[in-house]
Design a protein around this motif. Structure first.
Motif, PDB file in Angstrom:
ATOM      1  N   GLY A 136       0.826  -1.216   0.000  1.00 38.67           N
ATOM      2  CA  GLY A 136       0.000   0.000   0.000  1.00 38.67           C
ATOM      3  C   GLY A 136       0.849   1.251   0.000  1.00 38.67           C
ATOM      4  N   ALA A 137       1.901   1.247   0.819  1.00 42.03           N
ATOM      5  CA  ALA A 137       2.786   2.419   0.882  1.00 42.03           C
ATOM      6  C   ALA A 137       3.502   2.611  -0.450  1.00 42.03           C
ATOM      7  CB  ALA A 137       3.797   2.236   2.010  1.00 42.03           C
ATOM      8  N   LYS A 140       0.961   3.921  -3.011  1.00 37.81           N
ATOM      9  CA  LYS A 140       0.615   5.299  -2.671  1.00 37.81           C
ATOM     10  C   LYS A 140       1.702   6.259  -3.151  1.00 37.81           C
ATOM     11  CE  LYS A 140      -2.622   7.564  -0.584  1.00 37.81           C
ATOM     12  NZ  LYS A 140      -3.874   7.702  -1.306  1.00 37.81           N
ATOM     13  N   SER A 141       2.974   5.820  -3.028  1.00 41.35           N
ATOM     14  CA  SER A 141       4.091   6.685  -3.427  1.00 41.35           C
ATOM     15  C   SER A 141       4.086   6.933  -4.938  1.00 41.35           C
ATOM     16  CB  SER A 141       5.427   6.055  -3.009  1.00 41.35           C
ATOM     17  OG  SER A 141       5.730   4.948  -3.849  1.00 41.35           O
ATOM     18  N   ASN A 143       1.050   7.170  -6.631  1.00 40.86           N
ATOM     19  CA  ASN A 143      -0.355   7.529  -6.938  1.00 40.86           C
ATOM     20  C   ASN A 143      -1.111   6.386  -7.588  1.00 40.86           C
ATOM     21  OD1 ASN A 143      -0.225  10.140  -5.938  1.00 40.86           O
ATOM     22  ND2 ASN A 143       0.753  10.861  -7.825  1.00 40.86           N
ATOM     23  N   SER A 144      -0.888   5.197  -7.089  1.00 42.20           N
ATOM     24  CA  SER A 144      -1.486   3.999  -7.686  1.00 42.20           C
ATOM     25  C   SER A 144      -2.127   3.130  -6.609  1.00 42.20           C
ATOM     26  CB  SER A 144      -0.403   3.195  -8.400  1.00 42.20           C
ATOM     27  OG  SER A 144       0.181   3.980  -9.409  1.00 42.20           O
ATOM     28  N   TYR A 145      -2.681   1.997  -7.059  1.00 42.12           N
ATOM     29  CA  TYR A 145      -3.370   1.099  -6.129  1.00 42.12           C
ATOM     30  C   TYR A 145      -3.107  -0.357  -6.453  1.00 42.12           C
ATOM     31  CZ  TYR A 145      -6.334   5.204  -5.292  1.00 42.12           C
ATOM     32  OH  TYR A 145      -6.790   6.465  -4.998  1.00 42.12           O
ATOM     33  N   THR A 167      -2.659   3.284   4.777  1.00 42.13           N
ATOM     34  CA  THR A 167      -2.993   4.054   3.555  1.00 42.13           C
ATOM     35  C   THR A 167      -4.116   3.326   2.828  1.00 42.13           C
ATOM     36  OG1 THR A 167      -1.678   2.832   1.920  1.00 42.13           O
ATOM     37  CG2 THR A 167      -0.493   4.478   3.244  1.00 42.13           C
ATOM     38  N   ASN A 168      -4.637   3.962   1.781  1.00 40.04           N
ATOM     39  CA  ASN A 168      -5.607   3.248   0.923  1.00 40.04           C
ATOM     40  C   ASN A 168      -4.912   2.787  -0.359  1.00 40.04           C
ATOM     41  OD1 ASN A 168      -5.250   5.661  -0.384  1.00 40.04           O
ATOM     42  ND2 ASN A 168      -7.416   5.971  -0.889  1.00 40.04           N
ATOM     43  N   GLY A 169      -3.567   2.664  -0.301  1.00 37.02           N
ATOM     44  CA  GLY A 169      -2.809   2.159  -1.460  1.00 37.02           C
ATOM     45  C   GLY A 169      -3.208   0.742  -1.821  1.00 37.02           C
ATOM     46  N   SER A 171      -6.558  -1.196  -2.118  1.00 30.91           N
ATOM     47  CA  SER A 171      -7.992  -0.898  -2.159  1.00 30.91           C
ATOM     48  C   SER A 171      -8.771  -2.091  -2.707  1.00 30.91           C
ATOM     49  CB  SER A 171      -8.223   0.392  -2.967  1.00 30.91           C
ATOM     50  OG  SER A 171      -8.000   1.523  -2.132  1.00 30.91           O
ATOM     51  N   TYR A 197     -13.136   2.443  -0.928  1.00 34.84           N
ATOM     52  CA  TYR A 197     -11.988   1.660  -1.406  1.00 34.84           C
ATOM     53  C   TYR A 197     -12.114   1.177  -2.858  1.00 34.84           C
ATOM     54  CZ  TYR A 197     -10.520   1.335   3.519  1.00 34.84           C
ATOM     55  OH  TYR A 197     -10.107   1.608   4.800  1.00 34.84           O
TER      56      TYR A 197
END
Length: 295
Positions: A136-137, A140-141, A143-145, A167-169, A171, A197
């Protein structure tokens, strides 16, 4: 006439067409898809087999025929992230699939992480949590999932797991048919519960014939062999416990389901998946036409 109006783009899992990649991409475009989801785990699409030149060529080709990538599928099979021994290698491979997605202009990698246990203090829960925290981290870094596919557990248990991450990395890839076929969960309630999510969806229909232990479908550490797509395809086609059906012919209430997605302002793709391989091209063309009746 359907009263719900969907404005979402339509995607197709290109592998469901059972064609060589470029033929599949062309076919998806000809059928009226806006985007495609591609498996990127092994073979020509595996990150380790694609040089930066090949990546650029593929990206240009996809753009040249007027498609976009809705997501890559990075499902590594086995027990997902339940097995601490294997997680390091799986996390690294997942990160490389996400790098590839970003290079190809996509920001989502869908995956199965294994069945989330009910016991939050179990070593398996902890192993899954640690893996998803790291993934997730990383996502997130960029801008993705990473998007976990619904089905192996109820929406409530999935939400509780996601809420435990920082984070919501990581989802959700929402698949209404998996819910109907395996857990017996109501997809409409599931959408409402997981609203914060949902970043990608699969459009699939099916019916549950009798209750099934999710571990018999998806496997679990210490129970059976893990996720095996061939096995799932057979279960889905032969239908002792459940059966995948053409859109509108199963137990997913699409008018209510699409209305729920509109209500939460879901703006991503409706990506058609077909695991039954008798006549995939015809099935997927009909699925696109079915979704278009809601436009």
């Amino acid at each position: 006439m359907n009263h719900v109006r969907v404005t979402n783009k339509i995607g197709v899992i290109v592998d469901s067409l059972r064609l060589p990649l470029r033929e599949g991409l062309k076919a998806a475009k000809e059928m009226g898809a806006d985007g495609v989801q591609i498996y990127a785990v092994e073979g020509e699409m595996a990150p380790e087999n694609l040089s930066s030149t090949s990546r650029n060529e593929l990206k240009r080709y996809i753009e040249s025929i007027g498609l976009k990538i809705s997501a890559l599928c990075g499902d590594l099979g086995g027990h997902g992230f339940q097995d601490r021994q294997q997680n390091r290698a799986k996390i690294e491979k997942s990160k490389r699939i996400l790098d590839l997605a970003v290079e190809l202009g996509a920001s989502i990698v869908t995956t199965h992480i294994g069945i989330i246990p009910e016991e939050k203090d179990s070593p398996i829960y902890e192993a899954m949590q640690m893996s998803c925290e790291e993934l997730g981290a990383y996502a997130k870094s960029m801008n993705s999932y990473f998007a976990i596919e619904t089905g192996p557990e109820t929406a409530a248990r999935l939400k509780s797991f996601l809420d435990s991450l920082t984070t919501n990395g990581v989802s959700v890839n929402f698949d209404p048919a998996n819910m109907v076929m395996v857990t017996g969960d109501d997809p409409v309630e599931g959408v409402k519960l997981l609203r914060d999510y949902i970043v990608h969806t699969h459009v699939k229909d099916g019916i549950r014939l009798k209750p099934v232990d999710p571990r018999d479908v998806y496997g679990a550490l210490g129970y059976g062999s893990g996720t095996d797509h061939e096995k799932i395809s057979k279960m889905v086609a032969s239908g002792e416990y459940f059966r995948e059906l053409p859109l509108g012919k199963g137990a997913v209430d699409f008018p209510r389901y699409f209305a729920a997605l509109q209500e939460i302002r879901y703006s991503g793709y409706l990506t058609i998946e077909r695991e039954v391989n008798t006549n995939p091209v015809k099935d997927i063309s009909e699925a696109i036409e079915y979704i278009k009746t809601f436009k």
